[in-house]
Design a protein around this motif. Structure first.
Motif, short mmCIF file in Angstrom:
data_model
loop_
_atom_site.label_atom_id
_atom_site.label_comp_id
_atom_site.label_asym_id
_atom_site.label_seq_id
_atom_site.Cartn_x
_atom_site.Cartn_y
_atom_site.Cartn_z
N THR A 1 134.16 119.68 34.27
CA THR A 1 135.07 120.79 34.48
C THR A 1 134.95 121.33 35.90
O THR A 1 133.98 121.05 36.61
CB THR A 1 134.78 121.94 33.49
OG1 THR A 1 133.47 122.49 33.78
CG2 THR A 1 134.82 121.44 32.05
N SER B 1 134.03 124.12 36.92
CA SER B 1 133.25 125.34 36.80
C SER B 1 132.74 125.76 38.17
O SER B 1 132.69 124.95 39.11
CB SER B 1 132.05 125.11 35.87
OG SER B 1 131.16 124.15 36.44
N ARG B 2 132.35 127.01 38.31
CA ARG B 2 131.82 127.48 39.59
C ARG B 2 130.59 126.67 40.01
O ARG B 2 130.41 126.36 41.19
CB ARG B 2 131.47 128.97 39.50
CG ARG B 2 132.68 129.88 39.36
CD ARG B 2 132.26 131.33 39.37
NE ARG B 2 133.42 132.21 39.24
CZ ARG B 2 133.34 133.54 39.23
NH1 ARG B 2 132.15 134.14 39.33
NH2 ARG B 2 134.43 134.27 39.11
N ARG B 3 129.76 126.35 39.04
CA ARG B 3 128.55 125.59 39.34
C ARG B 3 128.90 124.21 39.89
O ARG B 3 128.32 123.76 40.88
CB ARG B 3 127.70 125.47 38.08
CG ARG B 3 126.40 124.70 38.28
CD ARG B 3 125.59 124.69 37.00
NE ARG B 3 124.33 123.96 37.17
CZ ARG B 3 123.43 123.81 36.21
NH1 ARG B 3 123.63 124.36 35.02
NH2 ARG B 3 122.33 123.14 36.43
N ASN B 4 129.85 123.51 39.23
CA ASN B 4 130.24 122.19 39.70
C ASN B 4 130.92 122.25 41.06
O ASN B 4 130.69 121.40 41.93
CB ASN B 4 131.16 121.52 38.68
CG ASN B 4 130.41 120.92 37.51
OD1 ASN B 4 129.20 120.70 37.57
ND2 ASN B 4 131.12 120.66 36.42
#
Length: 212
Positions: A156, A158-161
């Protein structure tokens, strides 16, 4: 002209499926350099016509609806081109006009205070032939000479990715004879029904070759 835009998303794209297959046209580009181990490419995109709108206020969902209504007929199309299946969003009918196919990916600005979302028009459209939006919130522009480094990943956006792969791509750029000339932008090619492990996501950074 530089792209200060990014690419959404896990939102609805025409033709998407649970298993990652999509019949949506992809914005054409030529691969200039490849790092298969890190899934990184340097690409030179063909000229693109973008239709964009601000993500201020209601954010991504509102911007996406405006743009989707535009390609579904809310535009000043040729009078003799009939709309066969207008898309009605949030209970508001689209204005009669030309129905336009969706192209992937969807571009979005990220950290800018003037964040925008943009759809790439199908490649046969020029700046002059692109139907004029009837919504004054939408802007039409052409992008040329766009060269970007792109890193591809599943899962996804996501902010982390996004942070992880942005940092990886920035490090690769710095050590491979390029300089970054834009902030990282996000890229998503699949809708929310696609299994995360089969999604195509990317981070793109516009670059300049410092060796030549």
């Amino acid at each position: 002209m530089k792209i200060a835009i990014s690419i959404l998303v896990s939102m609805l794209l025409i033709g998407c499926s649970t298993f990652g297959h999509s019949e949506v046209e992809i914005a054409p580009y030529t691969v200039l350099k490849t790092d298969e181990q890190q899934a990184i490419e340097v690409r030179r995109y063909e000229p693109m016509v973008l239709v964009s709108t601000s993500m201020a206020g209601d954010g991504r969902n509102s911007a996406f609806r405006k743009l989707f209504r535009y390609i579904s007929g809310e535009n000043e199309g040729a009078a003799d081109i009939a709309m066969t299946a207008p898309v009605i969003m949030t209970g508001q009918p689209a204005t009669a006009g030309t129905k336009i196919a969706m192209t992937a990916p969807v571009f979005m600005s990220g950290n800018s205070q003037q964040a925008r979302m943009a759809f790439v028009m199908p490649k046969h459209f020029t700046l002059d032939s692109t139907p004029k939006p009837t919504n004054p919130d939408l802007k039409v522009e052409e992008v040329r000479d766009y060269t970007a480094a792109a890193i591809r990943f599943n899962g996804t956006l996501s902010r982390r990715n996004v942070q992880r792969y942005s940092e990886q791509l920035q490090a690769w750029i710095a050590s491979n004879g390029y300089s970054a000339v834009s902030e990282p932008v996000e890229a998503g090619y699949n809708g929310p029904l696609t299994l995360p492990m089969l999604r195509r996501n990317e981070i793109l950074i516009e670059v300049r070759n410092t060796i030549d």
